[in-house]
Design a protein around this motif. Structure first.
Motif, PDB file in Angstrom:
ATOM      1  N   ARG A 206      75.224  -6.701  34.773  1.00  0.00           N
ATOM      2  CA  ARG A 206      75.366  -6.985  33.354  1.00  0.00           C
ATOM      3  C   ARG A 206      74.846  -5.821  32.524  1.00  0.00           C
ATOM      4  NH1 ARG A 206      71.876 -11.048  30.151  1.00  0.00           N
ATOM      5  NH2 ARG A 206      72.580  -9.548  28.587  1.00  0.00           N
ATOM      6  N   TYR A 207      75.130  -5.891  31.224  1.00  0.00           N
ATOM      7  CA  TYR A 207      74.589  -4.959  30.245  1.00  0.00           C
ATOM      8  C   TYR A 207      73.771  -5.758  29.236  1.00  0.00           C
ATOM      9  CZ  TYR A 207      77.762  -1.364  32.012  1.00  0.00           C
ATOM     10  OH  TYR A 207      78.411  -0.449  32.802  1.00  0.00           O
ATOM     11  N   ARG A 208      72.995  -5.044  28.441  1.00  0.00           N
ATOM     12  CA  ARG A 208      72.287  -5.711  27.348  1.00  0.00           C
ATOM     13  C   ARG A 208      73.278  -6.263  26.338  1.00  0.00           C
ATOM     14  NH1 ARG A 208      68.818  -1.709  28.919  1.00  0.00           N
ATOM     15  NH2 ARG A 208      66.602  -2.283  29.030  1.00  0.00           N
ATOM     16  N   ALA A 209      72.916  -7.376  25.718  1.00  0.00           N
ATOM     17  CA  ALA A 209      73.743  -7.935  24.660  1.00  0.00           C
ATOM     18  C   ALA A 209      73.861  -6.918  23.535  1.00  0.00           C
ATOM     19  CB  ALA A 209      73.134  -9.230  24.144  1.00  0.00           C
ATOM     20  N   ASP A 210      75.073  -6.719  23.046  1.00  0.00           N
ATOM     21  CA  ASP A 210      75.335  -5.783  21.960  1.00  0.00           C
ATOM     22  C   ASP A 210      75.377  -6.567  20.653  1.00  0.00           C
ATOM     23  OD1 ASP A 210      76.359  -3.996  20.100  1.00  0.00           O
ATOM     24  OD2 ASP A 210      77.719  -3.057  21.522  1.00  0.00           O
ATOM     25  N   PRO A 211      74.392  -6.339  19.765  1.00  0.00           N
ATOM     26  CA  PRO A 211      74.374  -7.116  18.520  1.00  0.00           C
ATOM     27  C   PRO A 211      75.582  -6.858  17.631  1.00  0.00           C
ATOM     28  CG  PRO A 211      72.799  -5.309  18.435  1.00  0.00           C
ATOM     29  CD  PRO A 211      73.284  -5.370  19.847  1.00  0.00           C
ATOM     30  N   GLY A 212      76.319  -5.779  17.899  1.00  0.00           N
ATOM     31  CA  GLY A 212      77.504  -5.476  17.103  1.00  0.00           C
ATOM     32  C   GLY A 212      78.792  -6.012  17.688  1.00  0.00           C
ATOM     33  N   VAL A 213      78.671  -6.803  18.783  1.00  0.00           N
ATOM     34  CA  VAL A 213      79.862  -7.311  19.473  1.00  0.00           C
ATOM     35  C   VAL A 213      79.755  -8.826  19.619  1.00  0.00           C
ATOM     36  CG1 VAL A 213      81.176  -7.274  21.629  1.00  0.00           C
ATOM     37  CG2 VAL A 213      80.203  -5.156  20.733  1.00  0.00           C
ATOM     38  N   THR A 214      80.827  -9.519  19.379  1.00  0.00           N
ATOM     39  CA  THR A 214      80.886 -10.966  19.540  1.00  0.00           C
ATOM     40  C   THR A 214      81.704 -11.314  20.778  1.00  0.00           C
ATOM     41  OG1 THR A 214      80.735 -11.355  17.164  1.00  0.00           O
ATOM     42  CG2 THR A 214      81.622 -13.144  18.507  1.00  0.00           C
ATOM     43  N   LEU A 215      81.083 -11.997  21.737  1.00  0.00           N
ATOM     44  CA  LEU A 215      81.825 -12.496  22.880  1.00  0.00           C
ATOM     45  C   LEU A 215      82.596 -13.742  22.468  1.00  0.00           C
ATOM     46  CD1 LEU A 215      79.290 -12.252  25.853  1.00  0.00           C
ATOM     47  CD2 LEU A 215      81.047 -10.619  25.175  1.00  0.00           C
ATOM     48  N   PRO A 216      83.786 -13.947  23.014  1.00  0.00           N
ATOM     49  CA  PRO A 216      84.564 -15.133  22.646  1.00  0.00           C
ATOM     50  C   PRO A 216      83.944 -16.409  23.206  1.00  0.00           C
ATOM     51  CG  PRO A 216      85.636 -13.968  24.430  1.00  0.00           C
ATOM     52  CD  PRO A 216      84.496 -13.094  23.986  1.00  0.00           C
ATOM     53  N   ASN A 217      84.150 -17.498  22.506  1.00  0.00           N
ATOM     54  CA  ASN A 217      83.733 -18.804  23.002  1.00  0.00           C
ATOM     55  C   ASN A 217      84.834 -19.312  23.937  1.00  0.00           C
ATOM     56  OD1 ASN A 217      83.054 -21.460  23.469  1.00  0.00           O
ATOM     57  ND2 ASN A 217      82.477 -21.888  21.346  1.00  0.00           N
ATOM     58  N   LEU A 218      84.540 -19.368  25.212  1.00  0.00           N
ATOM     59  CA  LEU A 218      85.560 -19.724  26.199  1.00  0.00           C
ATOM     60  C   LEU A 218      85.398 -21.148  26.713  1.00  0.00           C
ATOM     61  CD1 LEU A 218      85.861 -16.394  28.228  1.00  0.00           C
ATOM     62  CD2 LEU A 218      87.330 -17.261  26.416  1.00  0.00           C
ATOM     63  N   ARG A 219      84.687 -21.976  25.971  1.00  0.00           N
ATOM     64  CA  ARG A 219      84.663 -23.394  26.346  1.00  0.00           C
ATOM     65  C   ARG A 219      86.049 -23.991  26.123  1.00  0.00           C
ATOM     66  NH1 ARG A 219      79.653 -23.627  23.552  1.00  0.00           N
ATOM     67  NH2 ARG A 219      80.574 -24.865  21.877  1.00  0.00           N
ATOM     68  N   ARG A 220      86.469 -24.804  27.046  1.00  0.00           N
ATOM     69  CA  ARG A 220      87.778 -25.439  26.933  1.00  0.00           C
ATOM     70  C   ARG A 220      87.773 -26.484  25.832  1.00  0.00           C
ATOM     71  NH1 ARG A 220      85.999 -24.950  31.992  1.00  0.00           N
ATOM     72  NH2 ARG A 220      87.157 -23.634  33.439  1.00  0.00           N
ATOM     73  N   GLU A 221      88.958 -26.809  25.380  1.00  0.00           N
ATOM     74  CA  GLU A 221      89.077 -27.814  24.334  1.00  0.00           C
ATOM     75  C   GLU A 221      88.475 -29.136  24.812  1.00  0.00           C
ATOM     76  OE1 GLU A 221      92.521 -29.895  21.540  1.00  0.00           O
ATOM     77  OE2 GLU A 221      93.034 -28.255  22.906  1.00  0.00           O
ATOM     78  N   GLY A 222      87.551 -29.665  24.022  1.00  0.00           N
ATOM     79  CA  GLY A 222      86.903 -30.917  24.370  1.00  0.00           C
ATOM     80  C   GLY A 222      85.713 -30.776  25.297  1.00  0.00           C
ATOM     81  N   GLU A 223      85.439 -29.577  25.771  1.00  0.00           N
ATOM     82  CA  GLU A 223      84.319 -29.366  26.694  1.00  0.00           C
ATOM     83  C   GLU A 223      83.014 -29.338  25.902  1.00  0.00           C
ATOM     84  OE1 GLU A 223      82.849 -26.216  30.167  1.00  0.00           O
ATOM     85  OE2 GLU A 223      84.458 -25.672  28.787  1.00  0.00           O
ATOM     86  N   PRO A 224      82.028 -30.122  26.290  1.00  0.00           N
ATOM     87  CA  PRO A 224      80.764 -30.137  25.538  1.00  0.00           C
ATOM     88  C   PRO A 224      79.986 -28.845  25.726  1.00  0.00           C
ATOM     89  CG  PRO A 224      80.566 -31.476  27.522  1.00  0.00           C
ATOM     90  CD  PRO A 224      82.011 -31.082  27.413  1.00  0.00           C
TER      91      PRO A 224
END
Length: 807
Positions: A206-224
């Motif tokens: 892994r790399y450090r989290a980049d505060p200038g980058v947004t990772l997509p929310n990949l939770r499926r529809e309806g997934e808690p």
């Protein structure tokens, strides 16, 4: 040969290009002023760049509409959709009680992971879906980017990426019921995934989290949302770390990727509790990580750039050694300001012994027997061999041992038949414990770019090699085997054969090890493409002479009824030790059968077709050989009557995009059309962006080395565009393709190159051919691109080439 649709007749009217607004920006490198007038286009997220991109999209679409290319592309897309509507199975691998395999299902956007109880024709045909991102993410832009099964087959860790980005998030699925656990591990990139033998967790990069980058929310529809406890005191505020922090969407950033780390994730815990295993000593290292077959050791293998070299560090992850490291990591977490977790990049690293501590060669782990390790290597063997190394005892002086050069025993020599073959892959399998079984080496070679597969018993070297009988000259790939298995699978295909999955049974090894024997494989599945008959095509290999006299291989394929000279698509790559063996493409059958075209594949220097020496002959300060080879391939095709300059198109992607741009600028008279996909175009600044610094091993570094700078300046496409005088040699019709989420070869290369071409050559009175860009939205460098987008892109490329390649 009949064509179902006729090519449109339309005049070649040039488009009006968008204004690119050059500036006076310049760099001074080694005393030389280098103008960079479109530097502002490096700001890919700025409003100005977005408006410029929109104008370029409109310009290309307008030209396609007016020239009839858009309508023709729609017709071709229908043909492509028809021929692509077939199923293709890739070699299975056994995990627990199931055989898992990837399957291309009709025109679904992404492959599906299937599973079956038996790896037979009937068993594979009745397989059930296990992991189907097409159902989970109907947009088609979410792709499977990594997958690894626990040793007992109870869990699978898999990576999901969106929009073609190299960033991915790791999820965990239980195989008994196909249910995903709550584990979601973010910020993985260029990552291995390797499980502990007990299945309690896995190692990853892994790399450090980049505060200038947004990772997509990949939770499926309806997934808690996950409910795993975040031990950090400010968990609520830091929750976006799993789905993104803020700023540009992942895949659209351009900053350099540095400081990769190896981490351990324990199943059922929040990723903020993951433990640091090792942080690279060099910020540009990228590491492979693998648990050994016996589960006792962890191998951490840092690599240098894109060269096929790596170090080998070894950690004991069994018994007391593992318990001691866990205790130290837990103690550090308990003492941290956020009890239970430490900041990324902090905490006690795992003690590592250095089996190889320099970049003298490549060491690819095959297996081990205690402290005896087997590796495929190019050490003192540019075409590859197999060696063994013994890890010194725990009380040995590693420094002294390494200084002595360590002793490598040769298990399989380089090019053992004397034909100059290159060892592409090796594995040890057959150690199933069954009566008559014993471990054997499965060796896959490439000789004059044609595959062969051999079996070798390392315990009986006098027996020599047995050869596996392949269906025809072509390409064997994707070897699938485990050491404790009694069978091995691999794929086979050629320019005209759509492919088969072949199985070699190893329950009784003795009959397979007769010296010089030809061993038959069982074909457990054949790929059938609608309307495709291999007998309708002619394929052949020939060799041509390059500028310096070097013999270079060339594959040629056409429909048997094609009339010559014909429109010819010449494809090449020539870099990073990547070989281009003859492989099947359903799309190419449309080019050859429906459009009457010829396909040519040039195995130019810079690739790995003849090992490391072939690679070195087309990299760094010999890179010009790559371009000379490709131009010589075009001349050969034209000289032998296959095509003419006006009917010759060239295509390549990434490094191949650099290839096509450089050749079109150096020898424009040879080509009628140029397709440059996701190209590296700015050879003086590529190392500043995302993973670009890794390419310095193939290209050089213009900032650090004056010699590199002088050499790269001679071919850098961005710096070699010149005005075209009236009546002078026009540049070929050119289409440069990129994607907004390409975070490997960032789109700024295309943006700056396109602006330069249009402003310098395009504004000249002698330029009579279009210079255009095709900019894809929500796509990346190529991997994971939805099939629907692939079909549309290929259709437009074919329609563009057909229109521009006029006799």
């Amino acid at each position: 040969m009949a064509s179902s649709v006729a090519a449109p007749a339309a005049p070649r009217a040039l488009p009006t290009y968008p204004e690119s607004k050059p500036s006076d920006t310049a760099d001074v490198l080694h005393g030389t002023t280098v103008p960079d007038p479109f530097r502002h286009l490096e700001e890919v997220g700025s409003d100005e760049t977005k408006a410029w991109v929109a104008a370029q999209v409109d310009c290309t679409q307008g030209y396609f509409e007016s020239a009839g290319i858009a309508g023709r592309a729609s017709e071709i897309a229908q043909k492509l959709t028809s021929v692509w509507d077939y199923d293709k199975v890739y070699p299975p691998h056994k995990e627990g009680e199931w055989y898992y395999f990837a399957k291309k299902v009709g025109t679904a956007n992404q492959p599906v992971v299937m599973r079956a109880r038996e790896a037979t024709l009937e068993g594979l045909a009745s397989a059930e879906p296990f992991l189907n991102v097409n159902e989970d993410y109907p947009s088609g832009t979410v792709a499977l980017s990594a997958i690894a099964y626990s040793d007992d087959g109870k869990y699978v860790a898999y990576g999901l990426s969106k929009g073609g980005s190299d960033w991915f998030q790791i999820r965990v699925r239980r195989t008994s019921d196909g249910v995903d656990l709550e584990d979601i591990v973010p910020w993985a990139r260029y990552s291995s995934i390797s499980w502990r033998k007990d299945g309690a967790g896995f190692f990853y990069n892994r790399y450090r989290a980049d505060p200038g980058v947004t990772l997509p929310n990949l939770r499926r529809e309806g997934e808690p949302a996950p409910t795993l406890a975040d031990p950090r005191a400010d968990a609520a505020a830091s929750a976006p770390a799993a789905a993104g922090g803020g700023g540009v969407e992942a895949g659209m950033e351009t900053g350099a990727n540095t400081d990769q780390m190896v981490y351990y994730h324990e199943i059922g815990t929040h990723p903020s509790s993951d433990r640091l295993v090792y942080q690279a000593e060099d910020p540009e290292w990228i590491m492979g990580v693998e648990v050994t077959d016996d589960g006792k050791y962890l191998l951490v293998c840092p690599g240098s750039g894109c060269d096929h070299v790596n170090r080998v560090f070894v950690a004991d992850i069994s018994g007391e050694a593992w318990a001691a490291w866990l205790a130290a990591a837990d103690e550090a977490a308990a003492a941290s300001p956020t009890p239970g977790a430490v900041a990324v990049g902090e905490g006690p690293q795992m003690p590592l012994r250095r089996l190889v501590d320099d970049f003298r060669g490549e060491f690819e782990y095959l297996t081990n027997e205690g402290t005896l390790f087997w590796f495929k290597t190019n050490l003192d063997a540019p075409r590859g061999r197999v060696i063994t190394l013994t890890l010194p005892g725990a009380d040995a002086d590693d420094v002294a041992w390494l200084a002595a050069g360590f002793d490598a025993e040769v298990a399989v020599p380089e090019s053992p038949t004397g034909r100059g073959e290159v060892l592409e892959s090796a594995c040890i399998t057959g150690d199933s414990g069954l009566e008559g079984a014993r471990p054997v080496l499965i060796l896959r070679y490439l000789a004059d770019v044609v595959s062969s597969v051999r079996i070798y018993d390392p315990s009986n070297t006098a027996a020599g090699f047995s050869e596996v009988a392949l269906p025809a000259p072509g390409s064997a790939s994707r070897t699938s085997a485990r050491r404790d298995a009694s069978e091995v699978f691999f794929a086979f295909e050629s320019l005209v054969h759509a492919g088969s999955v072949l199985r070699l049974g190893l329950a009784d090894a003795a009959p397979l090890l007769t010296p010089g024997a030809s061993i038959a494989c069982e074909a457990v599945l054949h790929t059938a493409v609608p309307g495709h008959d291999p007998n309708d095509y002619v394929s052949e290999q020939s060799f041509f002479e390059s500028k310096d006299g070097t013999k270079v291989p060339l594959f040629l394929c056409r429909h048997k009824d094609a009339a010559l000279p014909a429109r010819t698509l010449l494809y090449g790559y020539g870099g990073f030790t990547i070989s281009l063996p003859p492989y099947f493409s359903a799309a190419r059958t449309v080019w050859m059968k429906e459009l009457g075209g010829v396909y040519a594949l040039a195995n130019i220097r810079g690739g790995g077709e003849y090992g490391e020496e072939w690679h070195r002959a087309g990299s760094l300060r010999t890179k010009q050989n790559t371009f000379d080879d490709f131009c010589a391939a075009a001349e050969h095709l034209q000289r032998t009557g296959v095509t003419t300059p006006a009917l010759t198109a060239i295509q390549g992607g990434s490094n191949g995009g650099l290839l096509t741009l450089a050749c079109s600028l150096q020898r424009p008279e040879l080509f009628g059309a140029v397709i440059s996909q996701v190209p590296v175009a700015d050879m003086l600044r590529f190392h500043r962006f995302t993973i670009g610094s890794a390419w310095c091993t193939d290209y050089g570094n213009a900032e650090k080395s004056e010699e590199d700078f002088r050499y790269m300046l001679t071919y850098s496409p961005l710096h070699n565009v010149k005005p075209v005088a009236e009546g002078g040699q026009t540049l070929p019709a050119t289409l440069i393709c990129t994607a907004d989420h390409d975070d490997r070869v960032v789109p700024l290369h295309t943006y700056k190159m396109l602006a330069t071409l249009q402003s310098v050559a395009g504004a000249s009175p002698g330029q009579t051919r279009p210079l255009l860009g095709r900019i894809e939205v929500d796509a990346g460098h190529g991997a994971g691109k939805p099939l629907s987008k692939v079909i549309q892109e290929v259709a437009e490329l074919y329609a563009f080439m057909e229109h521009e390649l006029a006799a």
